[in-house]
Motif scaffolding. Structure first.
Motif, PDB file in Angstrom:
ATOM      1  N   ALA A   1     -57.694   0.059  -5.409  1.00  0.00           N
ATOM      2  CA  ALA A   1     -57.608   1.188  -4.484  1.00  0.00           C
ATOM      3  C   ALA A   1     -56.469   2.125  -4.888  1.00  0.00           C
ATOM      4  O   ALA A   1     -56.627   3.349  -4.876  1.00  0.00           O
ATOM      5  CB  ALA A   1     -57.412   0.683  -3.054  1.00  0.00           C
ATOM      6  N   VAL A   2     -55.335   1.564  -5.272  1.00  0.00           N
ATOM      7  CA  VAL A   2     -54.201   2.385  -5.699  1.00  0.00           C
ATOM      8  C   VAL A   2     -54.539   3.136  -6.983  1.00  0.00           C
ATOM      9  O   VAL A   2     -54.238   4.329  -7.123  1.00  0.00           O
ATOM     10  CB  VAL A   2     -52.938   1.510  -5.880  1.00  0.00           C
ATOM     11  N   VAL A   3     -55.191   2.469  -7.930  1.00  0.00           N
ATOM     12  CA  VAL A   3     -55.579   3.117  -9.188  1.00  0.00           C
ATOM     13  C   VAL A   3     -56.547   4.263  -8.911  1.00  0.00           C
ATOM     14  O   VAL A   3     -56.425   5.350  -9.494  1.00  0.00           O
ATOM     15  CB  VAL A   3     -56.183   2.086 -10.167  1.00  0.00           C
ATOM     16  N   ASN A   4     -57.500   4.051  -8.015  1.00  0.00           N
ATOM     17  CA  ASN A   4     -58.437   5.117  -7.687  1.00  0.00           C
ATOM     18  C   ASN A   4     -57.748   6.284  -6.992  1.00  0.00           C
ATOM     19  O   ASN A   4     -58.103   7.441  -7.227  1.00  0.00           O
ATOM     20  CB  ASN A   4     -59.581   4.578  -6.824  1.00  0.00           C
ATOM     21  N   ALA A   5     -56.757   6.009  -6.164  1.00  0.00           N
ATOM     22  CA  ALA A   5     -56.002   7.086  -5.521  1.00  0.00           C
ATOM     23  C   ALA A   5     -55.226   7.896  -6.558  1.00  0.00           C
ATOM     24  O   ALA A   5     -55.222   9.132  -6.523  1.00  0.00           O
ATOM     25  CB  ALA A   5     -55.056   6.512  -4.475  1.00  0.00           C
ATOM     26  N   LEU A   6     -54.593   7.203  -7.500  1.00  0.00           N
ATOM     27  CA  LEU A   6     -53.852   7.913  -8.550  1.00  0.00           C
ATOM     28  C   LEU A   6     -54.782   8.693  -9.476  1.00  0.00           C
ATOM     29  O   LEU A   6     -54.489   9.829  -9.862  1.00  0.00           O
ATOM     30  CB  LEU A   6     -52.999   6.924  -9.348  1.00  0.00           C
ATOM     31  N   LEU A   7     -55.909   8.092  -9.842  1.00  0.00           N
ATOM     32  CA  LEU A   7     -56.882   8.807 -10.665  1.00  0.00           C
ATOM     33  C   LEU A   7     -57.433  10.021  -9.922  1.00  0.00           C
ATOM     34  O   LEU A   7     -57.687  11.072 -10.528  1.00  0.00           O
ATOM     35  CB  LEU A   7     -58.027   7.880 -11.075  1.00  0.00           C
ATOM     36  N   GLY A   8     -57.610   9.892  -8.614  1.00  0.00           N
ATOM     37  CA  GLY A   8     -58.073  11.026  -7.825  1.00  0.00           C
ATOM     38  C   GLY A   8     -57.064  12.155  -7.822  1.00  0.00           C
ATOM     39  O   GLY A   8     -57.431  13.327  -7.907  1.00  0.00           O
ATOM     40  N   ALA A   9     -55.789  11.820  -7.729  1.00  0.00           N
ATOM     41  CA  ALA A   9     -54.749  12.850  -7.756  1.00  0.00           C
ATOM     42  C   ALA A   9     -54.724  13.564  -9.106  1.00  0.00           C
ATOM     43  O   ALA A   9     -54.586  14.787  -9.170  1.00  0.00           O
ATOM     44  CB  ALA A   9     -53.394  12.228  -7.451  1.00  0.00           C
ATOM     45  N   VAL A  10     -54.889  12.816 -10.182  1.00  0.00           N
ATOM     46  CA  VAL A  10     -54.928  13.432 -11.512  1.00  0.00           C
ATOM     47  C   VAL A  10     -56.208  14.244 -11.690  1.00  0.00           C
ATOM     48  O   VAL A  10     -56.201  15.338 -12.259  1.00  0.00           O
ATOM     49  CB  VAL A  10     -54.792  12.340 -12.602  1.00  0.00           C
ATOM     50  N   ALA A  11     -57.318  13.713 -11.194  1.00  0.00           N
ATOM     51  CA  ALA A  11     -58.598  14.411 -11.339  1.00  0.00           C
ATOM     52  C   ALA A  11     -58.602  15.727 -10.571  1.00  0.00           C
ATOM     53  O   ALA A  11     -59.253  16.687 -10.989  1.00  0.00           O
ATOM     54  CB  ALA A  11     -59.742  13.514 -10.852  1.00  0.00           C
ATOM     55  N   TRP A  12     -57.901  15.782  -9.449  1.00  0.00           N
ATOM     56  CA  TRP A  12     -57.836  17.031  -8.681  1.00  0.00           C
ATOM     57  C   TRP A  12     -57.264  18.155  -9.536  1.00  0.00           C
ATOM     58  O   TRP A  12     -57.767  19.265  -9.526  1.00  0.00           O
ATOM     59  CB  TRP A  12     -56.968  16.812  -7.449  1.00  0.00           C
ATOM     60  N   GLY A  13     -56.228  17.853 -10.290  1.00  0.00           N
ATOM     61  CA  GLY A  13     -55.586  18.876 -11.103  1.00  0.00           C
ATOM     62  C   GLY A  13     -56.276  19.134 -12.432  1.00  0.00           C
ATOM     63  O   GLY A  13     -56.311  20.261 -12.905  1.00  0.00           O
ATOM     64  N   LEU A  14     -56.824  18.096 -13.057  1.00  0.00           N
ATOM     65  CA  LEU A  14     -57.357  18.254 -14.412  1.00  0.00           C
ATOM     66  C   LEU A  14     -58.856  18.481 -14.476  1.00  0.00           C
ATOM     67  O   LEU A  14     -59.332  19.210 -15.344  1.00  0.00           O
ATOM     68  CB  LEU A  14     -56.992  17.022 -15.251  1.00  0.00           C
ATOM     69  N   VAL A  15     -59.608  17.844 -13.604  1.00  0.00           N
ATOM     70  CA  VAL A  15     -61.069  17.892 -13.705  1.00  0.00           C
ATOM     71  C   VAL A  15     -61.669  18.797 -12.639  1.00  0.00           C
ATOM     72  O   VAL A  15     -62.515  19.634 -12.927  1.00  0.00           O
ATOM     73  CB  VAL A  15     -61.669  16.469 -13.625  1.00  0.00           C
ATOM     74  N   GLY A  16     -61.262  18.622 -11.405  1.00  0.00           N
ATOM     75  CA  GLY A  16     -61.795  19.450 -10.330  1.00  0.00           C
ATOM     76  C   GLY A  16     -62.072  18.642  -9.088  1.00  0.00           C
ATOM     77  O   GLY A  16     -61.841  17.434  -9.021  1.00  0.00           O
ATOM     78  N   THR A  17     -62.611  19.335  -8.094  1.00  0.00           N
ATOM     79  CA  THR A  17     -62.805  18.699  -6.806  1.00  0.00           C
ATOM     80  C   THR A  17     -63.944  17.691  -6.809  1.00  0.00           C
ATOM     81  O   THR A  17     -63.928  16.742  -6.019  1.00  0.00           O
ATOM     82  CB  THR A  17     -63.073  19.752  -5.714  1.00  0.00           C
ATOM     83  N   GLY A  18     -64.933  17.853  -7.660  1.00  0.00           N
ATOM     84  CA  GLY A  18     -66.050  16.908  -7.711  1.00  0.00           C
ATOM     85  C   GLY A  18     -65.600  15.501  -8.081  1.00  0.00           C
ATOM     86  O   GLY A  18     -65.943  14.520  -7.401  1.00  0.00           O
TER      87      GLY A  18
END
Length: 181
Positions: free
Chosen positions: A91-108
């Motif tokens: 769960a923590v890894v997914n939260a951190l990946l989500g934070a990185v994905a928001w900035g690098l990949v996008g909202t999807g």
């Protein structure tokens, strides 16, 4: 009622995540190896090898988390010990990946990772308390329902004025002396 389906969904989602993360890291290693890229003077062979090792490690990590979720779904019991730690860390890894994905990949990508995070938290929270499978009718005293509470002590003094309506035993209160003149 919701616990087992959530555990099965988390199992499938974590397996898909294991395959996806492993495939993306492996693909990045192959691209670095084929194009002989270098970052800040690092050896391209080391970068390609480390990306492929990372693919295997993260793929196995998420696959092991999926195995824990599968065991939870099959046994219909809460994960304990290392399994619970693995699901919390996922769960923590997914939260951190989500934070990185928001900035690098996008909202999807962010929303997908937040859905996975929500499923993991739901899995952990629905198995938080043990079920009472031996519930009996409450109308038979001593044989079922909630245990009867013993009558509490009656208040011996006036309320203290605090918001929780606690009472104080005013006979045993020690008055403090002022410390400043």
């Amino acid at each position: 009622m919701v616990r087992r389906p959530v555990a099965w969904i988390v199992t499938v989602v974590l397996l898909a995540e294991a395959v996806g993360v492993a495939a993306v890291n492996w693909l990045l290693g192959v691209v670095v190896d084929n194009q002989r890229m270098s970052l800040a003077g690092l050896d391209p062979d080391v970068m390609a090898t480390s990306s492929k090792v990372g693919a295997v490690v993260f793929g196995l990590y998420f696959a092991f988390c999926a195995l824990v979720a599968l065991l939870v779904a099959v046994r219909d019991r809460a994960p304990a010990g290392l399994g619970r730690v693995l699901l919390i860390s996922a769960a923590v890894v997914n939260a951190l990946l989500g934070a990185v994905a928001w900035g690098l990949v996008g909202t999807g990508a962010f929303l997908v990772l937040m859905v996975v995070l929500a499923l993991l938290v739901l899995l952990l929270m629905t198995y938080d308390r043990p079920r009472d499978t031996g519930a009996r009718p409450a109308d038979t005293p001593g044989e079922g329902g909630a245990p009867e509470a013993a009558p509490g002590p009656k208040p011996m003094s006036t309320p203290t004025g605090d918001p929780q309506r606690r009472t104080a035993d005013t006979q045993n209160i020690t008055r403090t002396a002022p410390t400043t003149p």
